[in-house]
Scaffold this active site. Structure first.
Site, mmCIF file in Angstrom:
data_model
loop_
_atom_site.group_PDB
_atom_site.id
_atom_site.type_symbol
_atom_site.label_atom_id
_atom_site.label_comp_id
_atom_site.label_asym_id
_atom_site.label_seq_id
_atom_site.Cartn_x
_atom_site.Cartn_y
_atom_site.Cartn_z
ATOM 1 N N GLU A 39 -1.890 -8.959 3.176
ATOM 2 C CA GLU A 39 -1.790 -9.521 4.528
ATOM 3 C C GLU A 39 -3.157 -9.817 5.147
ATOM 4 O OE1 GLU A 39 -1.249 -6.408 3.700
ATOM 5 O OE2 GLU A 39 -1.655 -4.972 5.291
ATOM 6 N N HIS A 77 -3.749 -4.887 0.133
ATOM 7 C CA HIS A 77 -3.141 -5.437 1.358
ATOM 8 C C HIS A 77 -3.238 -6.963 1.346
ATOM 9 C CE1 HIS A 77 -2.846 -1.693 3.851
ATOM 10 N NE2 HIS A 77 -3.735 -1.285 2.969
ATOM 11 N N CYS A 96 0.833 -1.203 0.000
ATOM 12 C CA CYS A 96 0.000 0.000 0.000
ATOM 13 C C CYS A 96 0.868 1.253 0.000
ATOM 14 C CB CYS A 96 -1.022 -0.051 1.135
ATOM 15 S SG CYS A 96 -2.468 0.956 0.743
HETATM 16 N N1 GLN Z 1 -1.979 6.697 2.702
HETATM 17 C C1 GLN Z 1 -2.070 5.931 1.495
HETATM 18 C C2 GLN Z 1 -3.422 6.096 0.832
HETATM 19 O O1 GLN Z 1 -4.382 6.477 1.474
HETATM 20 C C3 GLN Z 1 -1.779 4.479 1.750
HETATM 21 C C4 GLN Z 1 -2.743 3.814 2.684
HETATM 22 C C5 GLN Z 1 -2.253 2.519 3.257
HETATM 23 O O2 GLN Z 1 -1.051 2.258 3.294
HETATM 24 N N2 GLN Z 1 -3.152 1.723 3.771
HETATM 25 O O3 GLN Z 1 -3.569 5.845 -0.342
#
Ligand code: GLN
Length: 534
Positions: free
Chosen positions: A510, A508, A382
């Protein structure tokens, strides 16, 4: 229709005893006896969900397939049971009140005074039983907080009512703490007695007690607890400290907890406890001799709960590769150009963590610059993937001011930009791009090979995205967009194929990695880290 039975798990004495792990372990045992089980958590705070909470408050925010931001215990439930959870598996006081207040505004209460009892308690009971309309044999409900807390009262009252209404189809497992006082060389049961007394004052006699303790307790102590707390001696179970949370189901099974639960609920014992695969996993974890050294770069390095699902995914993948996970949490704020080699050079692989906001971001760029230039096995998740893109833009494409609109809205090169759908939002709660979406993987990409298929579904939690305008430039310089959302064209995976293993995901992975089914990208990452490092 099937009969659904309800098991409540309450906690006493102190928080952080691992109620979620006990609930998940009991769920695992019932599942291993062939029953269909789900677990839900009720959190007594006013936030509508934990999505707006900072990890210092509540650790990681876990995301369900249907895009609900939830408590990290739901991650444990999924990792243990290998069954996905949804929005109904996590309810907060905020949501309960919101539902009741919405109905009050609609006029549903027909002029009645709306009160905690019965309106809030009825709403709690309705939420407990929503999952009961599905095909589950057992619904385990973990009540967050500790008995005696003001916030817990409506929940405990609801449990009391449900037990009265459902009779044997509903039991209460109460988890307490038995401290060892080193100076006196004694374990103390008084806090347990007090906590059970509090529960009794609120109308609930626990059916089963689980005593959390550092060391194994003697029969005498268990007898004393049984006697003073009005609980069968056999139903006083201990959960002593073990090396891994995944051993807890075995500890509980050795004391026959599954059988005790079934007996108390009048359910005939069926089949054998099928825990063979689980035990193989545990043996692999125990027997692994060699380790795999992974650095997790993030700004919450001092707070392991902030990256719970990532830590567990790494552990699962390492175990399947017969390695011990040697996880180093590296504080991204402390990484500088001068010390980056000291932090990273001995590692087998580096994972750049998800996150929000500016703090610690430059350290992530420095780390990525080092791992890219040294062809280290690197995984960006992410925000970690977004940082891979920004670092590449700055140092390979020569766009020195490249950034994410999140960190620098005035940058002329926003290689990571706010998603169109996010531009006009004012509410922060529950409005990110959340939950499962399809991703189409490019044939022969590292990701496609890892998954062994070209369409995957993974969970998301973000507002910003790879800026499509720059795609050509990235691809011609060697960073490929190998995973794309087929409906929107949004870039989900980037890779540098010339490097050994350098991959970032906007999603994600995970969140869906479980003991029974470790996520393929984590498997591939650890596989690369264990053997093939150049
Ligand atoms: N801050 C970034 C976004 O909102 C990544 C978010 C995250 O790592 N979950 O796109």
């Amino acid at each position: 229709m099937k009969k659904t039975r309800y098991i409540f798990v309450t906690g006493g004495v102190v928080s952080s005893l691992g109620k979620g792990i006990v609930a998940a372990s009991l769920g695992k045992l019932l599942q291993a006896r062939g029953y269909r089980v789900t677990i839900q958590k009720f959190d007594p705070y006013i936030n509508i969900d934990p999505g707006t909470l900072n990890p210092y408050e509540h650790g990681e925010c876990f995301v369900t397939t249907d895009g609900h931001e939830t408590d990290l215990d739901l991650g444990h439930y999924e990792r243990f049971l290998n069954v996905p959870t949804t929005a109904v598996n996590n309810i907060t006081t905020g949501r309960i009140y919101q539902n009741v207040i919405d109905r009050e505004r609609r006029g549903d209460f027909l002029g009645k005074t709306v009160q905690v009892v019965p309106h809030i308690t009825d709403e709690i009971k309705r939420n407990v039983q929503i999952l009961g309309n599905s095909d589950y044999d057992f619904i385990i409900t973990e009540i967050g907080g500790t008995v005696g807390d003001i916030e817990s009262l409506p929940y405990i009252e609801s449990v009391r009512q449900l037990r009265w209404e459902l009779g044997r189809d509903c039991i209460c497992v109460h988890l307490t703490y038995v401290p060892y006082i080193a100076a006196a060389k004694e374990v103390k049961t008084k806090p347990t007695q007090h906590s059970v007394k509090t529960l009794q004052e609120q109308g609930i006699q626990p059916n089963i007690l689980v005593l959390r303790t550092e060391k194994q307790l003697s029969e005498k102590i268990c007898h004393k607890v049984a006697l003073f707390c009005n609980v069968d001696e056999k139903a006083v179970i201990q959960s002593y400290d073990v090396q891994s949370i995944y051993e807890v189901p075995i500890v509980l099974a050795q004391q026959g907890m599954d059988k005790i639960v079934l007996r108390k609920m009048g359910v005939p014992l069926k089949g054998k406890l099928q825990m063979d695969k689980w035990k193989v996993f545990l043996n692999n974890m125990r027997d692994a001799r060699k380790s795999v050294k992974i650095g997790l770069v993030g700004k919450y390095a001092e707070l392991p709960d902030a990256y719970k699902s990532i830590n567990e995914s790494l552990l699962q993948a390492a175990t399947y590769h017969h390695r011990k996970l040697d996880l180093r949490l590296i504080h991204s704020e402390r990484i500088t150009v001068d010390n980056v080699a000291d932090h990273l050079k001995d590692l087998d692989g580096v994972l750049i963590a998800p996150g929000f906001g500016q703090r610690g971001i430059e350290g992530k760029f420095i780390a990525l610059n080092y791992t890219r230039e040294h062809d280290m096995v690197t995984f960006g998740v992410c925000l970690g993937m977004q940082c891979m893109v920004i670092e590449f833009a700055r140092n390979v494409l020569g766009l020195k001011d490249a950034n994410s609109a999140e960190m620098d809205p005035l940058s002329k090169n926003k290689v990571i930009d706010l998603m169109e759908a996010q531009k006009h939002l004012t509410n922060m709660g529950g409005t990110m791009r959340l939950g499962e979406y399809d991703c189409k993987l490019q044939k022969d990409s590292l990701a496609a090979k890892a998954y062994g298929k070209d369409i995957v579904r993974e969970r998301h939690r973000h507002r910003y995205e790879f800026n499509e305008e720059y795609r050509q430039q990235f691809e011609s310089h060697g960073m490929k967009c190998t995973g794309i959302n087929p409906q929107t064209g949004l870039v989900e995976v980037v890779e540098i194929p010339q490097l050994h293993w350098y991959l970032g995901t906007q999603y994600h992975p995970e969140y869906n990695s479980t003991v029974a089914n470790p996520n393929p990208l984590f498997m591939s990452f650890i596989g690369a880290a264990t053997g093939k490092r150049k």
